[in-house]
Enzyme design. Structure first.
Site, mmCIF file in Angstrom:
data_model
loop_
_atom_site.group_PDB
_atom_site.id
_atom_site.type_symbol
_atom_site.label_atom_id
_atom_site.label_comp_id
_atom_site.label_asym_id
_atom_site.label_seq_id
_atom_site.Cartn_x
_atom_site.Cartn_y
_atom_site.Cartn_z
ATOM 1 N N CYS A 50 -14.951 24.719 3.360
ATOM 2 C CA CYS A 50 -15.539 23.666 2.539
ATOM 3 C C CYS A 50 -14.622 22.446 2.493
ATOM 4 O O CYS A 50 -13.401 22.564 2.615
ATOM 5 C CB CYS A 50 -15.816 24.170 1.124
ATOM 6 S SG CYS A 50 -14.353 24.700 0.222
ATOM 7 N N ASP A 51 -15.247 21.296 2.320
ATOM 8 C CA ASP A 51 -14.508 20.052 2.136
ATOM 9 C C ASP A 51 -13.960 20.017 0.711
ATOM 10 O O ASP A 51 -14.361 20.813 -0.140
ATOM 11 C CB ASP A 51 -15.437 18.867 2.395
ATOM 12 C CG ASP A 51 -14.686 17.541 2.474
ATOM 13 O OD1 ASP A 51 -13.478 17.582 2.763
ATOM 14 O OD2 ASP A 51 -15.304 16.497 2.244
ATOM 15 N N LYS A 52 -13.044 19.095 0.456
ATOM 16 C CA LYS A 52 -12.491 18.969 -0.899
ATOM 17 C C LYS A 52 -13.272 17.961 -1.726
ATOM 18 O O LYS A 52 -13.844 18.302 -2.756
ATOM 19 C CB LYS A 52 -11.018 18.560 -0.847
ATOM 20 C CG LYS A 52 -10.381 18.400 -2.229
ATOM 21 C CD LYS A 52 -8.954 17.908 -2.121
ATOM 22 C CE LYS A 52 -8.892 16.427 -1.809
ATOM 23 N NZ LYS A 52 -9.377 15.562 -2.935
#
Length: 380
Positions: free
Chosen positions: A97-99
């Site tokens: 996942c992206d931040k």
């Protein structure tokens, strides 16, 4: 779209059933023919066995099972458009996942400013309409300190494409945070003072944005305003601003600026630095800001649940190591002593080497779209 694990399993099962069914039917017909039974009778028996071997009820059972899964997901406020997706989710063992906007709220607020004179200022107020105050940490000439702070924010406003209309942001949240802090400093119409001649948009490869401008009022020459990652921008600077005068940038001064950036990063702030100059290879360093993007509520509990279910979660972000690790530690993805990997280090190792260490790494920082695709392919 690629087939789901269930669809692949169903295809394999269908091929196996067909192979074994036709093999057994052929054997039965051969035995009957050897026993002297009529050929037409054996053909009818073979067709009957072939029809009986097809599991007509299997598609119905699978569809009903997946539909029940969709209903259970809907009760948890998760809408599934395609039935096979339910089974695919059940097969997940790694989530990448992206931040920004995924683990965090994507609500950017400038909370810290460090000028090239190493003046430190803390900014109060959260959101695009919330008023705030600027509190300078050092004692001294207040007007001089405020001029240095405004010089940093001026570069952030000129090298910017966002607008705030009322309470609504039009543009990127990071740029909106810079416009907001300019309002808190009562800096209005900064961009209107310049005519933009050229823009180099931000990209994950070069990690900076630059605009070439000409002062709209009065005399002046063309000048670049640049913002970006400090480790990219600082090597392009040969001087730094000291109360409006350029001073040669030494190695010791560079290290001081990098330490300030690391300090802000360890607080979980996204660090953005600013510079200006007549050439992109001969810039004047102006300072940096620390931008707060708090974690979403419930993220820590969700990650803990996933870990308890045997699912590994990996964070892929373009932020610096300090910022990425600080946010990851807040949500339970990173602990002191854990491993993390940068996009630059990924570029110098092979896929086999990456596959060997990837399961021990939970935080990937300074990665671009190409790095993210490579990580997913190695995991797959």
């Amino acid at each position: 779209s690629p087939k789901t694990p269930l669809q692949i399993s169903m295809d394999t099962l269908g091929k196996q059933l067909s192979f074994y069914s036709f093999g057994i039917i052929g054997l039965i017909m051969l035995v009957g023919w050897i026993q002297g039974r009529p050929l037409m009778e054996m053909f009818n028996i073979g067709v009957s066995l072939a029809v009986a071997a097809i599991p007509e009820g299997l598609p119905i059972v699978v569809t009903v099972t997946l539909a029940l899964g969709v209903m259970r997901m809907a009760k948890r406020n998760a809408i599934i458009k395609k039935l096979p997706t339910v089974e695919t989710l059940g097969c997940v063992n790694v989530i990448c996942c992206d931040k920004t906007g995924t683990l965090t709220k994507n609500e950017m607020t400038v909370t810290s400013i460090v000028t090239s004179e190493l003046y430190h200022a803390e900014i109060s107020g959260v959101g695009y309409s919330e008023p705030g105050q600027v509190n300078i940490m050092e004692s001294g000439n207040h007007a001089q300190q405020m001029n240095s702070i405004r010089t940093v924010i001026e570069a952030g406003c000129v090298c910017n494409n966002a607008d705030i209309v009322g309470d609504q942001l039009r543009g990127q949240p990071t740029e909106g945070a810079l416009i907001t802090v300019a309002r808190k400093l009562e800096m209005v119409g900064v961009r209107e003072r310049f005519t933009r001649l050229q823009e180099i948009p931000f990209s994950s490869e070069h990690k900076f944005m630059a605009v070439k401008c000409l002062p709209r009022f009065g005399l002046g020459t063309e000048k670049y305003f640049v913002k970006g990652a400090i480790e990219i921008l600082l090597p392009k600077c040969t001087k730094y601003s000291y109360h409006g005068s350029p001073v040669l940038l030494s190695k010791d001064t560079q290290l001081q600026f990098l330490k300030e950036a690391q300090y802000m990063g360890r607080k979980g702030l996204r660090v953005l630095s600013f510079a200006c100059g007549h050439s992109l290879e001969d810039l004047l360093f102006l300072g940096m800001v620390g931008i707060l993007d708090p974690p979403r509520s419930g993220v820590g509990e969700a990650i803990k649940t996933l870990h308890g279910s045997g699912v590994s979660v990996k964070m892929l972000t373009g932020d610096s190591e300090d910022t990425a690790c600080a946010i990851a530690s807040r949500v339970g993805l990173y602990a002191v002593g854990s491993n993390c990997l940068s996009g630059d280090k990924m570029d110098v190792i092979s896929d086999d080497e990456l596959a060997h260490i990837i399961h021990s790494i939970s935080v990937f920082y300074r990665v671009g779209p190409g790095h993210k695709l490579r990580i997913v392919k190695v995991l797959f």
